[in-house]
Write a protein that holds these residues in place. Structure first.
Motif, PDB file in Angstrom:
ATOM      1  N   SER A  50       0.844  -1.190   0.000  1.00  0.00           N
ATOM      2  CA  SER A  50       0.000   0.000   0.000  1.00  0.00           C
ATOM      3  C   SER A  50       0.879   1.240   0.000  1.00  0.00           C
ATOM      4  CB  SER A  50      -0.866   0.015   1.265  1.00  0.00           C
ATOM      5  OG  SER A  50      -1.427   1.296   1.470  1.00  0.00           O
ATOM      6  N   LEU A  51       0.422   2.282  -0.649  1.00  0.00           N
ATOM      7  CA  LEU A  51       1.000   3.621  -0.475  1.00  0.00           C
ATOM      8  C   LEU A  51      -0.002   4.491   0.285  1.00  0.00           C
ATOM      9  CD1 LEU A  51       2.972   5.775  -2.999  1.00  0.00           C
ATOM     10  CD2 LEU A  51       1.093   6.776  -1.744  1.00  0.00           C
ATOM     11  N   ARG A  52      -1.204   4.655  -0.307  1.00  0.00           N
ATOM     12  CA  ARG A  52      -2.204   5.577   0.259  1.00  0.00           C
ATOM     13  C   ARG A  52      -2.774   5.095   1.585  1.00  0.00           C
ATOM     14  NH1 ARG A  52      -1.504   6.340  -4.859  1.00  0.00           N
ATOM     15  NH2 ARG A  52      -1.261   4.101  -4.775  1.00  0.00           N
ATOM     16  N   THR A  53      -3.206   3.847   1.640  1.00  0.00           N
ATOM     17  CA  THR A  53      -3.917   3.371   2.832  1.00  0.00           C
ATOM     18  C   THR A  53      -3.003   3.435   4.053  1.00  0.00           C
ATOM     19  OG1 THR A  53      -5.226   1.939   1.414  1.00  0.00           O
ATOM     20  CG2 THR A  53      -5.225   1.427   3.775  1.00  0.00           C
ATOM     21  N   ARG A  54      -1.794   2.961   3.880  1.00  0.00           N
ATOM     22  CA  ARG A  54      -0.855   2.949   4.990  1.00  0.00           C
ATOM     23  C   ARG A  54      -0.523   4.365   5.449  1.00  0.00           C
ATOM     24  NH1 ARG A  54       4.931  -0.186   5.669  1.00  0.00           N
ATOM     25  NH2 ARG A  54       5.683   1.143   7.347  1.00  0.00           N
ATOM     26  N   VAL A 112      -6.892  -4.168   8.698  1.00  0.00           N
ATOM     27  CA  VAL A 112      -6.358  -5.350   8.009  1.00  0.00           C
ATOM     28  C   VAL A 112      -6.538  -5.204   6.502  1.00  0.00           C
ATOM     29  CG1 VAL A 112      -6.500  -7.864   7.738  1.00  0.00           C
ATOM     30  CG2 VAL A 112      -6.967  -6.826   9.977  1.00  0.00           C
ATOM     31  N   ARG A 113      -5.441  -5.378   5.774  1.00  0.00           N
ATOM     32  CA  ARG A 113      -5.513  -5.469   4.299  1.00  0.00           C
ATOM     33  C   ARG A 113      -5.129  -6.877   3.889  1.00  0.00           C
ATOM     34  NH1 ARG A 113      -3.386  -1.624  -0.537  1.00  0.00           N
ATOM     35  NH2 ARG A 113      -5.352  -0.664   0.038  1.00  0.00           N
ATOM     36  N   SER A 114      -6.027  -7.521   3.171  1.00  0.00           N
ATOM     37  CA  SER A 114      -5.721  -8.865   2.672  1.00  0.00           C
ATOM     38  C   SER A 114      -6.430  -9.081   1.341  1.00  0.00           C
ATOM     39  CB  SER A 114      -6.173  -9.916   3.685  1.00  0.00           C
ATOM     40  OG  SER A 114      -5.893 -11.205   3.192  1.00  0.00           O
ATOM     41  N   ARG A 149     -14.424  -5.821  -0.536  1.00  0.00           N
ATOM     42  CA  ARG A 149     -14.699  -4.428  -0.211  1.00  0.00           C
ATOM     43  C   ARG A 149     -13.431  -3.621   0.080  1.00  0.00           C
ATOM     44  NH1 ARG A 149     -18.736  -5.877  -1.909  1.00  0.00           N
ATOM     45  NH2 ARG A 149     -20.823  -5.902  -1.026  1.00  0.00           N
ATOM     46  N   HIS A 150     -13.525  -2.329  -0.266  1.00  0.00           N
ATOM     47  CA  HIS A 150     -12.516  -1.344   0.147  1.00  0.00           C
ATOM     48  C   HIS A 150     -13.321  -0.151   0.676  1.00  0.00           C
ATOM     49  CE1 HIS A 150      -8.929   0.823   0.589  1.00  0.00           C
ATOM     50  NE2 HIS A 150      -8.400   0.744  -0.620  1.00  0.00           N
ATOM     51  N   PRO A 151     -13.886  -0.268   1.877  1.00  0.00           N
ATOM     52  CA  PRO A 151     -14.864   0.727   2.325  1.00  0.00           C
ATOM     53  C   PRO A 151     -14.270   2.106   2.595  1.00  0.00           C
ATOM     54  CG  PRO A 151     -14.393  -0.824   4.096  1.00  0.00           C
ATOM     55  CD  PRO A 151     -13.718  -1.354   2.866  1.00  0.00           C
ATOM     56  N   HIS A 295     -10.416   7.649 -10.062  1.00  0.00           N
ATOM     57  CA  HIS A 295      -9.650   6.392  -9.973  1.00  0.00           C
ATOM     58  C   HIS A 295      -9.091   6.303  -8.559  1.00  0.00           C
ATOM     59  CE1 HIS A 295      -6.779   3.199 -10.661  1.00  0.00           C
ATOM     60  NE2 HIS A 295      -7.344   2.975 -11.839  1.00  0.00           N
ATOM     61  N   CYS A 296      -9.065   5.093  -8.017  1.00  0.00           N
ATOM     62  CA  CYS A 296      -8.602   4.936  -6.622  1.00  0.00           C
ATOM     63  C   CYS A 296      -7.094   5.098  -6.498  1.00  0.00           C
ATOM     64  CB  CYS A 296      -9.027   3.572  -6.093  1.00  0.00           C
ATOM     65  SG  CYS A 296      -8.277   2.193  -7.002  1.00  0.00           S
ATOM     66  N   LEU A 297      -6.348   4.908  -7.605  1.00  0.00           N
ATOM     67  CA  LEU A 297      -4.885   4.857  -7.613  1.00  0.00           C
ATOM     68  C   LEU A 297      -4.404   3.657  -6.760  1.00  0.00           C
ATOM     69  CD1 LEU A 297      -3.997   8.658  -7.205  1.00  0.00           C
ATOM     70  CD2 LEU A 297      -4.412   7.366  -9.327  1.00  0.00           C
ATOM     71  N   PRO A 298      -3.294   3.027  -7.127  1.00  0.00           N
ATOM     72  CA  PRO A 298      -2.390   3.402  -8.215  1.00  0.00           C
ATOM     73  C   PRO A 298      -3.015   3.109  -9.581  1.00  0.00           C
ATOM     74  CG  PRO A 298      -1.704   1.285  -7.295  1.00  0.00           C
ATOM     75  CD  PRO A 298      -2.839   1.779  -6.435  1.00  0.00           C
ATOM     76  N   ASN A 323      -8.627  12.641   0.215  1.00  0.00           N
ATOM     77  CA  ASN A 323      -9.797  12.483   1.071  1.00  0.00           C
ATOM     78  C   ASN A 323      -9.774  11.204   1.896  1.00  0.00           C
ATOM     79  OD1 ASN A 323     -10.793  14.958   0.424  1.00  0.00           O
ATOM     80  ND2 ASN A 323     -12.100  14.233  -1.250  1.00  0.00           N
ATOM     81  N   ARG A 324      -8.910  10.259   1.525  1.00  0.00           N
ATOM     82  CA  ARG A 324      -8.719   9.088   2.388  1.00  0.00           C
ATOM     83  C   ARG A 324      -8.341   9.538   3.797  1.00  0.00           C
ATOM     84  NH1 ARG A 324      -7.379   4.170   0.131  1.00  0.00           N
ATOM     85  NH2 ARG A 324      -7.481   3.519   2.310  1.00  0.00           N
ATOM     86  N   LEU A 325      -7.456  10.539   3.862  1.00  0.00           N
ATOM     87  CA  LEU A 325      -7.008  11.044   5.163  1.00  0.00           C
ATOM     88  C   LEU A 325      -8.190  11.595   5.969  1.00  0.00           C
ATOM     89  CD1 LEU A 325      -4.867  12.026   7.188  1.00  0.00           C
ATOM     90  CD2 LEU A 325      -4.533  14.031   5.732  1.00  0.00           C
TER      91      LEU A 325
HETATM   92  N1   CP Z   1      -6.280   3.276  -3.229  1.00  0.00           N
HETATM   93  C1   CP Z   1      -5.517   2.572  -2.378  1.00  0.00           C
HETATM   94  O1   CP Z   1      -6.034   1.834  -1.517  1.00  0.00           O
HETATM   95  O2   CP Z   1      -4.197   2.781  -2.520  1.00  0.00           O
HETATM   96  P1   CP Z   1      -3.054   1.893  -1.858  1.00  0.00           P
HETATM   97  O3   CP Z   1      -3.176   0.503  -2.455  1.00  0.00           O
HETATM   98  O4   CP Z   1      -1.773   2.562  -2.214  1.00  0.00           O
HETATM   99  O5   CP Z   1      -3.281   1.835  -0.379  1.00  0.00           O
END
Ligand code: CP
Length: 340
Positions: A50-54, A112-114, A149-151, A295-298, A323-325
């Motif tokens: 992850s970049l954004r979520t973490r 948790v990310r899986s 899901r990615h809520p 787009h959610c990115l990446p 806006n994730r933040l």
């Molecule tokens: N959009 C998103 O969840 O980005 P990461 O995979 O970088 O966390």
């Protein structure tokens, strides 16, 4: 403990989601709002990168006065077995059940990310890892992206739609489009995006080539929410027709669930589909030529979307990431700060 967790936006009421979005908007607008989570702790478990979520979760809890611990099982913390009832005589030295119980004694919430690792969609769609942690942790668990899901991304998408298109989104057209990509990607983001678009009252169009249908139960979920919120849902196979007059175009690639775990079949299904890309001409055909691109990115430039769209005024992709933040700060305040 599942009820206190945040595993999917649809587990919370529409009113609770709107309240979260309102709080996120207030936090974004006013940096003087006092932090609420002094001394609170969060463990973030990443089975996948992850970049954004973490980053956004670490920053979110820090801004609230709390602290996050990041764990990457198998890289500095023990490799975790997530299957139930197996004899653990392989390379995994710790089971998810103990990991969840122990971490739940240290921290106030877990993330948790899986991503799906199973070979069948029937198995993967159970979201067994994130739900297993929620079952055993004894503290709230936040889904940082599972198979289904990615809520948190969904919340950020909804916040971005409200910012760009106004709070009254009724009758506005949200187009979720499949995009070509060299790999089969999870369906969590597109399913979650369609669900939140319906939740905020938009008309939802899902465009994809035949063979790339979303999970049937998730499509029913989108339709059920849309009916409740007064919106419409359609599934189409023509990208050009779909984007015409759209207020928002959300591009995302996802794998064929019918070919789940079958790479050669998946590659065969994708042949000849590279024209499923969002380009300037397609964005010019959106509402007044000024629909937003999401787009959610990446994202892979030149594959799912052209440089001209990503670098143009259409693109809301970086706003979604920012806006994730804000939505996650609001979420943490709700889960850990004693908000109603
Ligand atoms: N959009 C998103 O969840 O980005 P990461 O995979 O970088 O966390």
């Amino acid at each position: 403990m599942l009820s206190r967790s945040f595993l999917a936006t649809e587990d919370w009421t529409d009113e609770a989601i709107v309240a979260l979005l309102d709080e996120a908007a207030a936090l974004k607008a006013d940096p003087r709002i006092p932090p609420k989570l002094h001394g609170k702790t969060l463990a973030l478990i990443f089975f996948d990168p992850s970049l954004r979520t973490r980053t956004s979760f670490e920053v979110a809890i820090a801004k609230e006065g709390g602290h996050a611990v990041v764990l990457e099982p198998g890289k500095g913390s023990w490799a975790i077995e997530t299957r139930r009832g197996v004899v653990m005589d392989g390379d995994k030295v710790e089971h998810m059940i103990e990991a969840a119980r122990v971490l739940g004694r240290y921290v106030d919430a877990l993330g948790v990310r899986s991503f799906p690792k199973e070979s069948s969609w029937v198995e993967a769609r159970r979201d067994a890892v994130v739900r297993g942690f929620a079952e055993h942790a004894g503290v709230p668990v936040i889904n940082l992206e599972s198979a289904r899901r990615h809520p948190c991304q969904g919340l950020a998408d909804a916040m971005t739609l409200r910012e760009r298109l106004g709070r009254d989104l009724a009758r506005k057209r949200f187009v979720l489009t499949w995009a070509w990509h060299p790999k089969a990607l999870p369906v969590a983001v597109p399913s979650s995006a369609a669900i939140v678009a319906a939740t905020v009252g938009m008309d939802v169009t899902i465009a994809h080539p035949p063979g790339f249908e979303l999970d049937a139960d998730d499509l029913v979920m989108v339709k059920t929410i849309a009916a409740r919120r007064g919106g419409r849902v359609e599934v189409v196979h023509d990208l050009d027709a779909a984007v015409e007059g759209a207020h928002a175009v959300y591009a995302k690639s996802w794998g064929s669930l019918g070919a789940f775990g079958d790479a050669p079949r998946e590659a065969e299904l994708r042949q000849g589909l590279k024209y499923w890309i969002v380009d300037e001409d397609r964005m010019r055909s959106t509402d007044g030529g000024g629909g937003i691109f999401m787009h959610c990115l990446p994202v892979r430039r030149g594959v799912e979307v052209t440089d001209g769209v990503l670098d143009g005024a259409w693109s809301a992709a970086v706003d979604e990431a920012e806006n994730r933040l804000h939505v996650q700060r609001a979420l943490l305040r709700r889960l850990l700060g004693g908000s109603a």
